[in-house]
Design a protein around this motif. Structure first.
Motif, PDB file in Angstrom:
ATOM      1  N   TRP A   1     -29.319  71.461   5.481  1.00  0.00           N
ATOM      2  CA  TRP A   1     -29.027  70.196   4.806  1.00  0.00           C
ATOM      3  C   TRP A   1     -30.148  69.794   3.852  1.00  0.00           C
ATOM      4  CZ3 TRP A   1     -25.235  67.028   3.683  1.00  0.00           C
ATOM      5  CH2 TRP A   1     -24.038  67.116   4.393  1.00  0.00           C
ATOM      6  N   ILE A   2     -31.375  69.852   4.309  1.00  0.00           N
ATOM      7  CA  ILE A   2     -32.496  69.411   3.470  1.00  0.00           C
ATOM      8  C   ILE A   2     -32.661  70.320   2.255  1.00  0.00           C
ATOM      9  CG2 ILE A   2     -34.989  69.099   3.382  1.00  0.00           C
ATOM     10  CD1 ILE A   2     -34.884  68.205   6.295  1.00  0.00           C
ATOM     11  N   VAL A   3     -32.666  71.623   2.487  1.00  0.00           N
ATOM     12  CA  VAL A   3     -32.811  72.571   1.370  1.00  0.00           C
ATOM     13  C   VAL A   3     -31.631  72.453   0.418  1.00  0.00           C
ATOM     14  CG1 VAL A   3     -32.909  75.011   0.748  1.00  0.00           C
ATOM     15  CG2 VAL A   3     -34.235  74.165   2.699  1.00  0.00           C
TER      16      VAL A   3
ATOM     17  N   LEU B   1     -32.031  56.338  12.114  1.00  0.00           N
ATOM     18  CA  LEU B   1     -31.386  57.654  11.989  1.00  0.00           C
ATOM     19  C   LEU B   1     -30.243  57.688  10.979  1.00  0.00           C
ATOM     20  CD1 LEU B   1     -31.088  60.560  12.856  1.00  0.00           C
ATOM     21  CD2 LEU B   1     -29.799  59.802  14.868  1.00  0.00           C
ATOM     22  N   PRO B   2     -29.295  56.742  10.995  1.00  0.00           N
ATOM     23  CA  PRO B   2     -28.212  56.827  10.015  1.00  0.00           C
ATOM     24  C   PRO B   2     -28.702  56.662   8.584  1.00  0.00           C
ATOM     25  CG  PRO B   2     -28.116  54.736  11.173  1.00  0.00           C
ATOM     26  CD  PRO B   2     -29.112  55.593  11.890  1.00  0.00           C
ATOM     27  N   ILE B   3     -29.740  55.847   8.390  1.00  0.00           N
ATOM     28  CA  ILE B   3     -30.278  55.658   7.045  1.00  0.00           C
ATOM     29  C   ILE B   3     -30.841  56.962   6.514  1.00  0.00           C
ATOM     30  CG2 ILE B   3     -32.051  54.474   5.700  1.00  0.00           C
ATOM     31  CD1 ILE B   3     -31.733  52.101   7.613  1.00  0.00           C
ATOM     32  N   ALA B   4     -31.590  57.676   7.359  1.00  0.00           N
ATOM     33  CA  ALA B   4     -32.169  58.954   6.926  1.00  0.00           C
ATOM     34  C   ALA B   4     -31.076  59.967   6.590  1.00  0.00           C
ATOM     35  CB  ALA B   4     -33.079  59.497   8.031  1.00  0.00           C
TER      36      ALA B   4
ATOM     37  N   VAL C   1     -29.310  58.992   3.320  1.00  0.00           N
ATOM     38  CA  VAL C   1     -30.137  59.280   2.141  1.00  0.00           C
ATOM     39  C   VAL C   1     -29.997  60.747   1.743  1.00  0.00           C
ATOM     40  CG1 VAL C   1     -32.511  59.489   1.326  1.00  0.00           C
ATOM     41  CG2 VAL C   1     -31.777  57.407   2.489  1.00  0.00           C
ATOM     42  N   VAL C   2     -30.022  61.646   2.739  1.00  0.00           N
ATOM     43  CA  VAL C   2     -29.834  63.070   2.453  1.00  0.00           C
ATOM     44  C   VAL C   2     -28.460  63.298   1.830  1.00  0.00           C
ATOM     45  CG1 VAL C   2     -29.641  65.373   3.464  1.00  0.00           C
ATOM     46  CG2 VAL C   2     -31.393  63.795   4.295  1.00  0.00           C
TER      47      VAL C   2
END
Length: 716
Positions: A20-22, A209-212, A215-216
């Motif tokens: 997900w991050i990459v 947690l949901p905010i992070a 944002v992704v």
């Protein structure tokens, strides 16, 4: 399938998070920028008259442009301007024109800019380009600020006053008066999510947690939307950023709540944390996916719109919802599976089965008296729905912003000496059919006939293109360009005269802002007849496939339609009846369709999915309704409050348009969450009974258990 997804994610959490991050960073970094526009003409198809006029203007008169701003001069005592005053104003304008003001091409005035009664004199601020990116850009806003500051110095110790109005000045004043709406929405949404999640779970980890995760998802969504806009040449307006914030955080918070409530329920049932998350994804995954499918279909139905703005909204918002769904089913479970029960730290309430007194009593009420509950909820919504018949579409937004700004006061001064249409003249464009030269006498005759039209204040001399094949006449209307009277004039007498008086061998069209609004009004009416029915049919199909039933989807759709009309009726009553507004924003029904019908249907789906689940456990219809309300009401209440609160913050804005949007959508979310989903849907399902699931018999589980007596009295 969802159990398989849950197992893969829970057993490979670090890989899921890394992907997900990459993926989000890669998509965002490689995607083209998301270009937006504020020009409403950009959103109309080429068949409309205002667009045809704009094409002739761009081709034959590329250097022409409306003023980005207008300087309005008057005497401090309100008297007529003397010859010395006019000379001083001309000198001041020359001094201002000598300065470098970014996107300002020149500042011009002249004797023709003096009002007939001699009290007002104008100067036009001509932009370097007619592009709205210039007129509404930061450089032009800075130019208006500098113009105001420099003119104040020049006016010191004189008997004159000056104000700046026009598009650029009004845009600047509204921004300074209302602040950054995007930032306001973002901060309010984050605050609501954090506060409500802290109140529900008493855990800072769950609040963050949901905010992070959202944002992704937002980073990935914005990149994908940029690619889609570039690939399919979609015209995205500036409001898309505000819509994305609301959709991503509203839908993302909903899906997060759906998952976490079920995860906590499975923990309380005795499952180990990882197994509890697998079971949560397996049980709520279909409901979340079905809810997302409904929202995506509703948004994609906008692709059938005749307006490019809505055509772009549809795919953009559908992409955002799709990415948010994927994050809800994979990214969030992966993170929670790593934390386990620590996600609830420092609270230990997840270990205790709540008494659910309120939800239990509501569920018991629905089970004992489904007819009464359905009648009261339906009647209340029906009464509000009847008020929607009084909806009046309003296109004039000139009074929607703060009225104590410099641009608003300067506009009042301008209209006291000139026709109101002076700020945005109506353009008449004539083009020969074969590219040959037009007859100047015929063009002059057209101008004379236009001057005789009732409601036309002034007609400028015709401007002929260098090759002689096109002509441009500027018409100033007596009424404000966005007003209903101006639109009626353009739609009727003005266009009739223009078409009838076009020189032989040529075509003539009416352009400008008023003509654009007339065409947008026609296009929106077409969209109402096309988009809504298509979306309704598609949503009906999704519900039928999810429920394996041809009965339940019909009353679910009927309740959703009633909720939409009730929401619109509530807004009509508050703003048109109580506040005395002449009408509501013309696009408000479409906005409410996007969020009340599409996103609000999430709550209906969550409730009916739980109804089916309880029925398959062997409970009779009324007992299943009681249990579904008991278990689902807290989730729906929390999700509804977050989404409604997000839009409700718009009520703090000084802009009436934003207030209407905020109230209409927030009250709509509250109605569908707290009236439709909590009461009307379970009550109707209890009344229909086993037939609700025909022909799939989704209430026929492998084992039928007797319903406990406590189901009807609200005890656990």
């Amino acid at each position: 399938m969802f159990a398989w997804i849950g197992r893969r994610v829970v057993h490979h959490p670090w890989l899921t998070i890394l992907v997900w991050i990459v993926g989000a960073v890669t998509v965002a970094s490689l995607a083209p920028s998301l270009d937006t526009t504020q020009d409403q003409a950009d959103f109309l198809p080429p068949a409309y008259e205002s667009v045809k006029a704009a094409e002739i203007a761009d081709t034959s008169f590329p250097s022409d442009s409306d003023p980005a701003a207008i300087l309005v001069f008057k005497r401090a005592d309100g008297g007529k301007l003397t010859a010395a005053d006019q000379k001083q104003i001309t000198s001041m304008v020359d001094d201002l024109d000598a300065n470098d003001y970014g996107d300002v091409k020149q500042i011009v005035t002249g004797p023709e800019q003096v009002a007939p009664d001699g009290t007002i004199m104008l100067a036009n601020v001509v932009p370097t380009s007619d592009s709205d990116s210039v007129i509404f850009g930061e450089t032009m806003a800075d130019s208006v600020r500098d113009l105001r500051a420099d003119s104040a110095e020049l006016l010191a110790d004189s008997d004159l006053q000056m104000g700046v109005t026009g598009d650029a000045a009004s845009s600047l004043d509204e921004l300074e008066a209302t602040g950054d709406v995007d930032q306001m929405i973002m901060l309010a949404t984050l605050g609501l999510i954090v506060v409500l999640l802290l109140a529900i779970f008493r855990s800072p980890i769950i609040a963050i947690l949901p905010i992070a995760s959202i944002v992704v998802a937002m980073v990935a969504s914005t990149g994908l939307i940029g690619w889609a806009s570039d690939r399919f040449d979609l015209q995205v307006d500036t409001s898309i950023q505000q819509l994305l914030i609301i959709v991503l955080f509203g839908v993302g918070a909903d899906y997060f709540l759906f998952l976490m409530f079920r995860f906590r329920e499975r923990l309380r049932a005795g499952s180990e944390p990882k197994q509890a998350m697998i079971e949560a994804v397996a049980r709520v995954g279909e409901a979340i996916t079905s809810a997302a499918a409904v929202v995506i279909i509703a948004f994609m139905a906008l692709a059938l719109s005749t307006l490019g703005q809505l055509q772009a909204w549809g795919p953009a918002l559908a992409i955002a919802v799709g990415v948010t769904l994927a994050a809800g089913l994979t990214l969030v479970p992966a993170v929670v599976s790593l934390l386990g029960t620590k996600v609830f730290w420092p609270s230990r309430s997840w270990q205790r089965v709540p008494k659910e007194r309120v939800a239990g009593r509501l569920g018991a009420l629905v089970a004992r008296r489904p007819k009464g509950v359905a009648a009261v909820a339906g009647l209340m919504m029906a009464v509000l729905a009847m008020l929607s018949a009084g909806f009046v579409a309003e296109f004039d937004q000139s009074d929607s912003g703060p009225q104590d700004t410099e641009s608003a006061k300067a506009l009042d001064d301008l209209e006291s000496g000139f026709a109101a249409g002076r700020t945005r003249p109506t353009d008449i464009l004539v083009k020969s059919d074969d590219g040959g030269s037009l007859d100047p006498a015929s063009v002059e005759t057209m101008g004379q006939r236009l001057a005789e039209v009732d409601g036309v204040g002034d007609v400028s001399p015709a401007e002929i293109s260098p090759d002689g094949s096109a002509a441009h006449l500027s018409v100033v209307l007596d009424d404000a360009p966005e007003s209903g009277a101006a639109r009626d004039l353009v739609r009727g007498d003005l266009r009739d005269v223009v078409h009838d008086s076009a020189p032989d061998g040529s075509e003539a069209y009416v352009g400008g802002l008023t003509s654009v609004l007339v065409d947008i009004e026609d296009a929106v009416n077409v969209d109402y007849r096309v988009v809504f029915p298509v979306a309704a049919v598609c949503i009906l199909v999704v519900l039928a496939l999810m429920l394996r039933s041809v009965v339940a989807p019909w009353y679910l759709m009927a309740s959703v339609a009633l909720g939409f009309l009730a929401s619109l009726g509530s807004t009509v009553f508050v703003f048109q009846e109580l506040k005395g507004e002449s009408g509501l924003l013309f696009s408000l029904p479409l906005m409410m369709y996007l969020f009340v019908v599409a996103i609000g249907t999430d709550y209906n789906i969550l409730m009916v999915a739980r109804l089916r689940e309880e029925a398959r456990q062997g409970y009779e219809p009324r007992a299943a309704a009681s249990l579904a309300v008991r278990h689902t009401a807290p989730t729906i209440a929390a999700a509804g409050l977050i989404l409604a609160g997000t839009f409700g913050v718009l009520l703090l804005a000084e802009n009436v348009t934003l207030q209407q949007m905020g109230f209409g959508i927030s009250i709509g979310i509250l109605i569908v969450a707290f009236v439709m989903a909590m009461f009307l849907t379970p009550a109707l399902t209890a009344l229909v009974g086993h037939k609700a699931w025909w022909p799939g018999h989704q209430d026929r589980g492998p084992q039928r258990e007797p319903a406990p007596e406590s189901t009807y009295v609200g005890a656990r």
